[in-house]
Design an enzyme around this catalytic site. Structure first.
Site, PDB file in Angstrom:
ATOM      1  N   LYS A  96      -7.210   2.933  -3.218  1.00  0.00           N
ATOM      2  CA  LYS A  96      -7.541   3.000  -1.793  1.00  0.00           C
ATOM      3  C   LYS A  96      -7.803   4.446  -1.419  1.00  0.00           C
ATOM      4  O   LYS A  96      -7.123   5.352  -1.904  1.00  0.00           O
ATOM      5  CB  LYS A  96      -6.371   2.421  -0.990  1.00  0.00           C
ATOM      6  N   ASP A 134       0.851  -1.189   0.000  1.00  0.00           N
ATOM      7  CA  ASP A 134       0.000   0.000   0.000  1.00  0.00           C
ATOM      8  C   ASP A 134       0.893   1.248   0.000  1.00  0.00           C
ATOM      9  O   ASP A 134       1.580   1.509   0.994  1.00  0.00           O
ATOM     10  CB  ASP A 134      -0.891   0.030   1.246  1.00  0.00           C
ATOM     11  N   LYS A 184     -10.410  -0.243  -2.151  1.00  0.00           N
ATOM     12  CA  LYS A 184     -10.239  -0.374  -0.701  1.00  0.00           C
ATOM     13  C   LYS A 184     -10.631   0.925  -0.016  1.00  0.00           C
ATOM     14  O   LYS A 184     -10.107   1.991  -0.359  1.00  0.00           O
ATOM     15  CB  LYS A 184      -8.794  -0.728  -0.359  1.00  0.00           C
TER      16      LYS A 184
END
Length: 299
Positions: free
Chosen positions: A208, A145, A244
């Protein structure tokens, strides 16, 4: 038209997107979806599914090898204590703890994710960011991430934004790359759309919402725009990218709202933890409590 006035490929990709940019219209669309569909998703089966989408996260200054090992042991013990329920999707930690999780984790279907690339600010030498990602993967991370470079973005240096994502994607090797847009800093639907398009065409495997650190966390409006961009990208390229939500998602009601958006915008094909995740530290206990009908504090 002179060469200097010719739109570059980054501007062209953004201009080619037809995703909505009007903030008021986005809010109205989100409200309509939730008003019409939330009730049908507010049930135990959805709660169980959502439990299996969680990237169970510990990103604290006081994290240590011992505390991360204990955190991981809670995931190991979950299947024995709750055999009828699915486990979380992944454990998400700082990259220096990847080897700890890899050593302690005994559950084969729970993945190891690491934040990387000078999380949460993305402010460091590019070589340092790439090295951090490479080391995380070498130590067992299956998912990475990273944070979208907001400084480059607000300077309209889209080439540097995209090059950095592409370099991180290469450093991931076989690991999946989640790009954190930090939607609370981008603020507007127009900016979130631009950042989504740039990330998608630079190789992101997931979009995300947020780090949950310096700026406001996930919002349903940001999620809606990001999901529309993912859908448009899939229709154009055939590449299915995940979504996400992260940052401030703590209650079962919060999670059901994001589930509802993903289901209505992206469709049933995204209702798997391969393509839908929620980053959280406390949500798992909220979902367990909703499923059991009494307070549960396992995680």
């Amino acid at each position: 038209m002179s060469e200097t006035n010719t739109p570059d490929k980054y501007e062209q990709a953004i201009a080619a997107s037809h995703v909505i940019e009007d903030d008021a219209a986005v809010s109205e669309a989100v409200k309509k979806i939730l008003d019409e569909h939330t009730a049908e998703n507010d049930n135990a089966e959805v709660y169980k599914f959502l439990l299996n989408t969680i990237d169970l996260t510990t990103l604290r200054a006081v994290d240590s090898p011992a505390s991360v090992a204990r955190f991981t042991e809670n995931v190991n013990s979950f299947e024995e204590l709750f055999p009828s329920l699915p486990n979380v999707a992944a454990i998400c930690v700082y990259p220096n703890f990847a080897s700890v999780v890899r050593t302690v984790l005994e559950v084969s279907d729970v993945r190891l994710a690491c934040v990387s690339g000078a999380f949460p600010s993305s402010q460091s030498f590019e070589e340092v960011k790439i090295a951090e990602t490479s080391l995380a993967v070498a130590n067992g991370a299956e998912e990475i991430d990273i944070v979208f470079n907001l400084g480059y973005f607000f300077d309209h240096d889209y080439e540097s934004v995209c090059d950095e994502i592409a370099e991180q994607k290469e450093a991931c090797r076989d690991a999946r790359l989640k790009v954190i847009l930090e939607s609370g800093a981008l603020k507007t639907a127009a900016n979130i759309k631009k950042a989504s398009v740039l990330s998608l065409y630079s190789g992101a495997d997931f979009l995300k919402t947020s780090t949950g650190k310096e700026y406001p966390g996930a919002s349903l409006e940001a999620a809606y725009v990001m999901c529309l961009c993912i859908k448009e990208y899939f229709e154009k390229t055939g590449n299915r990218v995940g979504f996400k939500a992260s940052g401030g998602i703590r209650t079962t009601a919060d999670a059901v709202a994001y589930y509802t958006l993903v289901k209505e915008v992206l469709g049933e094909e995204w209702l798997t933890n391969e393509y839908f995740r929620i980053g959280a530290s406390s949500l798992a206990n909220s979902l367990l409590t909703s499923i059991a009908g009494h307070e549960v504090k396992h995680f």
